[in-house]
Write a protein that holds these residues in place. Sequence first.
Motif, short mmCIF file in Angstrom:
data_model
loop_
_atom_site.label_atom_id
_atom_site.label_comp_id
_atom_site.label_asym_id
_atom_site.label_seq_id
_atom_site.Cartn_x
_atom_site.Cartn_y
_atom_site.Cartn_z
N ALA A 265 51.46 86.22 -23.03
CA ALA A 265 52.94 84.65 -23.09
C ALA A 265 53.83 85.15 -24.43
CB ALA A 265 51.27 83.42 -24.40
N ILE A 266 55.17 84.33 -24.12
CA ILE A 266 55.30 85.22 -24.81
C ILE A 266 56.07 83.30 -25.38
CG2 ILE A 266 58.42 85.12 -25.35
CD1 ILE A 266 57.62 87.29 -22.31
N VAL A 267 56.12 83.01 -26.68
CA VAL A 267 56.05 81.38 -27.27
C VAL A 267 57.22 81.67 -28.07
CG1 VAL A 267 53.31 81.50 -26.50
CG2 VAL A 267 54.54 82.00 -29.14
N GLY A 268 57.88 80.47 -28.71
CA GLY A 268 58.61 80.15 -29.19
C GLY A 268 59.64 78.91 -29.25
N GLU A 269 60.08 78.32 -29.97
CA GLU A 269 60.79 76.67 -29.67
C GLU A 269 61.99 77.14 -28.36
OE1 GLU A 269 61.97 75.33 -33.31
OE2 GLU A 269 61.67 76.99 -34.12
N SER A 270 63.06 76.14 -27.87
CA SER A 270 63.62 75.96 -27.05
C SER A 270 64.96 76.43 -27.87
CB SER A 270 64.36 74.91 -26.15
OG SER A 270 63.23 74.33 -25.35
N LEU B 212 51.53 75.94 -27.20
CA LEU B 212 50.22 76.81 -27.64
C LEU B 212 49.04 76.67 -26.55
CD1 LEU B 212 51.34 76.64 -31.65
CD2 LEU B 212 51.70 78.52 -29.69
N GLY B 213 48.42 75.07 -26.63
CA GLY B 213 47.42 75.34 -25.74
C GLY B 213 47.26 75.58 -24.78
N VAL B 214 48.40 75.61 -23.65
CA VAL B 214 48.35 77.06 -22.63
C VAL B 214 47.48 78.06 -22.76
CG1 VAL B 214 49.98 77.71 -20.38
CG2 VAL B 214 49.97 75.00 -21.41
N VAL B 215 48.85 78.88 -24.08
CA VAL B 215 48.68 80.00 -24.40
C VAL B 215 47.18 80.46 -24.47
CG1 VAL B 215 49.08 81.53 -26.45
CG2 VAL B 215 51.05 80.14 -25.83
N ALA B 216 46.73 79.63 -26.03
CA ALA B 216 44.69 79.65 -26.48
C ALA B 216 44.22 79.58 -24.40
CB ALA B 216 44.38 79.03 -27.65
N ASP B 217 44.39 78.70 -23.37
CA ASP B 217 43.92 79.10 -22.63
C ASP B 217 43.19 80.20 -21.46
OD1 ASP B 217 41.97 77.34 -21.11
OD2 ASP B 217 43.45 75.87 -19.97
N LEU B 218 45.00 80.45 -21.55
CA LEU B 218 45.54 81.74 -20.31
C LEU B 218 45.51 83.21 -20.76
CD1 LEU B 218 45.48 81.24 -17.42
CD2 LEU B 218 47.60 80.99 -17.57
N ALA B 219 45.85 82.87 -21.84
CA ALA B 219 46.87 84.37 -22.77
C ALA B 219 45.86 85.42 -23.38
CB ALA B 219 48.33 84.18 -23.65
N ASP B 220 46.05 86.83 -22.98
CA ASP B 220 45.31 87.63 -23.39
C ASP B 220 45.82 88.14 -24.98
OD1 ASP B 220 43.51 88.15 -21.74
OD2 ASP B 220 45.64 89.01 -20.47
N ARG B 221 47.15 88.45 -25.03
CA ARG B 221 48.15 88.76 -25.62
C ARG B 221 49.64 87.75 -25.97
NH1 ARG B 221 46.90 93.51 -28.71
NH2 ARG B 221 49.12 93.14 -29.08
N VAL B 222 50.04 87.97 -27.13
CA VAL B 222 51.26 86.86 -27.59
C VAL B 222 52.44 87.56 -27.82
CG1 VAL B 222 52.05 84.21 -28.80
CG2 VAL B 222 49.39 84.88 -27.90
N ALA B 223 53.04 87.10 -27.73
CA ALA B 223 54.57 87.67 -28.10
C ALA B 223 55.59 86.54 -28.75
CB ALA B 223 55.24 88.26 -27.33
N VAL B 224 55.91 86.76 -30.20
CA VAL B 224 56.33 84.73 -30.66
C VAL B 224 58.29 85.71 -30.73
CG1 VAL B 224 56.50 83.72 -32.49
CG2 VAL B 224 54.24 84.50 -32.23
#
Length: 330
Positions: free
Chosen positions: A50-55, A226-238
């Motif tokens: 998962a790659i997360v962050g604001e717009s 972040l709910g989607v991240v918690a549900d599906l991802a193995d690892r995260v890059a912020v």
Amino acid sequence: MTGSAVEGRPTTSSAVLEVKDLSVTFRTEDGPLSAVDRVNLQVSDGEVLAIVGESGCGKSVTAMSLAGLLPRTATVEGSVRLDGVELIGADKRTLRSIRGREVAYIFQEPMTSLNPVFTVGYQISEVLRVHSGLSKQAARKRAVELLKLVGIPSAERRVGDYPHQLSGGMRQRVMIAMAVACDPKVLIADEPTTALDVTIQAGILDVLRALRERLGTSVVLITHDLGVVADLADRVAVMYAGRVVETAEVHELFARPQHPYTAGLLGASPAAGRHAGTHRLNEIPGLVPVLAEQPDACTFADRCPRAIDTCTTKQPALTAGVACWNPEGR
């Protein structure tokens, strides 16, 4: 899961996608605009990163650059390797053969991604005929199978429907069916549940999870949820302001965020489980900066409650999974 999904962790030969020092600059009337700055990512077989962050943080630009989908105004530097094959600088013919077959995209708004004048069955069949060489009849049969695979009821009838005849959730399922039609090695899902209600969103995540388990496809999930991240991802890059500021396994990130920006995202999200009942969510003050060039300083310093003098004079490198001079827990 073996291997690393992102920079800063040990890697193995199972990595199917390797991104090294990826930078993207756009030519604008006001001069060059730095959108992505030296991003490093790795995705292993069957892994969800998962790659997360604001717009405005550079998530979608990063995703689009992986298979050469950016406009001509973009200058892309660095390396993107798919099973060892370099994609940056590859000719158009090579990229066309890879898109849809080796790397497939699920875009965030299916109504604008699907062609309104063709049936969904025709659009899925076209992918199969171009990349797999199936006959018209065989491609249509396979299109029905794919619609069933993603959970669309009455697939034999729905294959002849136009996009406007389907609900938002069903259109998104059609997009997923198109994306996995040729069993791609990497599936890039860019905000796949945007604008869908909670029930439909859960269904889409179930589809992605089932496809990942059944086909073994690696997934790059672009999201701010972040709910989607918690549900599906193995690892995260912020990501923040075009850079990766923290990387970690998903459970580690939620339990012990190191970068103040990551902590701010978790504090502002009800999905993080830190704010129940009537408690107010925290806010991250300020806005993501628009960068004409990457400054020699931490781009989050102006918004950071933990900023120190070094933050305003020197840019931190990603070390031990975090790019911060004064990380959480120190």
